[in-house]
Enzyme design. Structure first.
Site, PDB file in Angstrom:
ATOM      1  N   LYS A 182      45.875   7.783  24.021  1.00  0.00           N
ATOM      2  CA  LYS A 182      46.461   7.829  22.669  1.00  0.00           C
ATOM      3  C   LYS A 182      45.892   6.776  21.729  1.00  0.00           C
ATOM      4  O   LYS A 182      45.817   6.999  20.527  1.00  0.00           O
ATOM      5  CB  LYS A 182      47.979   7.725  22.743  1.00  0.00           C
ATOM      6  CG  LYS A 182      48.495   6.385  23.227  1.00  0.00           C
ATOM      7  CD  LYS A 182      49.993   6.462  23.518  1.00  0.00           C
ATOM      8  CE  LYS A 182      50.505   5.117  23.956  1.00  0.00           C
ATOM      9  NZ  LYS A 182      51.738   5.184  24.731  1.00  0.00           N
ATOM     10  N   ARG A 201      64.020   1.717  26.224  1.00  0.00           N
ATOM     11  CA  ARG A 201      63.358   2.790  25.490  1.00  0.00           C
ATOM     12  C   ARG A 201      63.820   4.081  26.160  1.00  0.00           C
ATOM     13  O   ARG A 201      65.028   4.255  26.311  1.00  0.00           O
ATOM     14  CB  ARG A 201      61.829   2.608  25.452  1.00  0.00           C
ATOM     15  CG  ARG A 201      61.206   3.352  24.243  1.00  0.00           C
ATOM     16  CD  ARG A 201      59.705   3.135  24.113  1.00  0.00           C
ATOM     17  NE  ARG A 201      58.950   3.999  25.015  1.00  0.00           N
ATOM     18  CZ  ARG A 201      57.612   4.069  25.035  1.00  0.00           C
ATOM     19  NH1 ARG A 201      56.901   3.328  24.196  1.00  0.00           N
ATOM     20  NH2 ARG A 201      56.989   4.870  25.866  1.00  0.00           N
TER      21      ARG A 201
HETATM   22  C1  LIG Z   1      51.487   4.503  25.823  1.00  0.00           C
HETATM   23  C2  LIG Z   1      52.121   4.796  27.117  1.00  0.00           C
HETATM   24  C3  LIG Z   1      51.528   4.362  28.305  1.00  0.00           C
HETATM   25  C4  LIG Z   1      50.279   3.508  28.337  1.00  0.00           C
HETATM   26  O1  LIG Z   1      50.547   2.224  27.878  1.00  0.00           O
HETATM   27  P1  LIG Z   1      49.467   1.037  27.996  1.00  0.00           P
HETATM   28  O2  LIG Z   1      50.242  -0.193  27.748  1.00  0.00           O
HETATM   29  O3  LIG Z   1      48.429   1.296  26.948  1.00  0.00           O
HETATM   30  O4  LIG Z   1      48.897   1.101  29.356  1.00  0.00           O
HETATM   31  C5  LIG Z   1      52.149   4.708  29.499  1.00  0.00           C
HETATM   32  N1  LIG Z   1      53.282   5.429  29.507  1.00  0.00           N
HETATM   33  C6  LIG Z   1      53.891   5.853  28.389  1.00  0.00           C
HETATM   34  C7  LIG Z   1      55.153   6.631  28.496  1.00  0.00           C
HETATM   35  C8  LIG Z   1      53.326   5.557  27.153  1.00  0.00           C
HETATM   36  O5  LIG Z   1      53.941   5.978  26.044  1.00  0.00           O
END
Ligand SMILES: *Cc1c(COP(=O)(O)O)cnc(C)c1O
Length: 368
Positions: free
Chosen positions: A49, A142
């Protein structure tokens, strides 16, 4: 110091732009995958993302040996659709997008029965069984079933396993993102406890126990995490950082993505504005350090594409002064480089900077 890079194909120069080093990104992926596998993490999802699932970058990550590609936006999922790898949808689906979730993702993360029912119905309509991972909130506040409301979760689980269009393949958690709670053996064990209890009570097999994002990487090599067998990694792969304590991960690059911006003004000016000071373009009261008369350089990139606090000049002697919507203002007085109009200045980006710059349609994306 070479200011004009010579690998640019003439006619293809459009600034600002992000250079994406595919080989470095693949290398970072390999490093993280190896580190995780050595610590009994049998499957790894690479999270795309932060670079909007830009396909050449996603492909490089895939080639680094991941088991899944994962993203939180449907537009990005669509960009991934040609890549031959299982895909995971990270953000809790909106019920209104159930059809697309089933179409573009093999697995999604969920915590709401109403949405899961919508996914089940869409899957039945598409002749599929959609795989889901149920999210448990271990205290970061969250997404997820709250860990302390066990009865609610178990009652929901009972209902979910009866749905025909979805299959619960595991449990997951997300930490550090909102509450800043750090993943530790103590909280992650609760996830494994849930798994064991559910398997016993409902006679199901939960294959995936997904123990978080890049903030769980600090545990690898230090803590045994019995039962945790999946991680979802974005920043650790893309920038080479573990995100619980902000440490570098050994044998990774922090410059897979470089922002290049072009100089549009070079002038000597005082460091403090003249006149009565009001609010800046974004409604903040600006503050200044008086360094006397300085050489100031303006680059053609701005807040629409990034936040000036989220970038670091490759030339360590440049001071970033700030940015308005379209202008990035630098102090280059201390630099040995005599920057001229039309020169290109390179920057490293942190997670927030990369996210915004990759999202900006005003920033060109180029792979090298
Ligand atoms: C963005 C996201 C991740 C990845 O997070 P990083 O800190 O970039 O590794 C993993 N799980 C969920 C649910 C996310 O939204």
């Amino acid at each position: 110091m070479i200011l004009v890079v010579d690998y640019i194909i003439p006619g293809n120069m459009s600034y600002p732009r992000i250079l994406i080093d595919i080989n470095k990104l693949k290398h970072n992926t390999e490093t993280c995958v190896k580190l995780a596998r050595e610590n009994d993490i049998s499957t790894i999802a690479g999270v795309t993302k932060v670079f909007c699932a830009y396909e050449p970058a996603a492909k490089a990550m895939m080639e680094g040996g991941l088991d899944f590609l994962a993203d939180s936006r449907m537009e990005n999922m669509k960009r991934l659709s040609e890549l031959p790898i299982e895909k995971m949808f990270l953000r809790l689906p909106m019920p209104s997008q159930a059809e697309d979730v089933v179409k573009y993702a093999d697995i999604s993360l969920n915590s709401e029965i109403k949405t899961i029912k919508a996914l089940s119905e869409s899957a039945i309509a598409q002749n599929k069984v959609h795989k889901i991972i149920l999210m448990i909130d271990l205290g970061d506040l969250r997404e997820g079933f709250y860990y302390d409301h066990k009865e609610i979760f178990f009652n929901s689980f009972e209902e979910i396993v009866r749905l025909q269009g979805v299959k619960v393949i595991g449990l997951g958690t997300n930490l550090t993102c909102y509450g800043g709670v750090i993943p530790e053996k103590q909280n992650l064990c609760k996830l494994v406890d849930f798994k064991n209890q559910l398997e016993l009570k409902f006679g199901v097999k939960l294959e995936i126990i997904s123990g978080g994002n890049s903030s769980s990487v600090h545990l690898l090599g230090k803590e045994q995490l019995p039962g945790i067998n999946n991680l979802r990694l974005g920043e650790s792969i893309v920038l080479g950082n573990e995100t619980a304590y902000g440490q570098r991960i050994e044998n990774t690059y922090d410059d897979c993505f470089i922002l290049e911006a072009e100089v549009i003004e070079v002038k000597e000016k005082p460091s403090v504005p003249t006149g009565k000071i009001g609010l800046d373009a974004f409604g903040n009261v600006p503050s200044y350090v008086d360094r006397g008369v300085r050489k100031r350089v303006i680059c053609a990139v701005g807040q629409q594409d990034l936040d000036s606090v989220n970038l670091t000049p490759m030339d360590k002697d440049i001071i970033v002064l700030g940015a308005s919507s379209d202008h990035l203002i630098l102090d280059t007085t201390d630099s040995g480089n005599n920057y001229q109009i039309g020169d290109i200045i390179d920057f490293k980006l942190n997670y927030g900077g990369l996210l915004r710059a990759m999202t900006s349609e005003y920033v060109e994306k180029i792979t090298i």
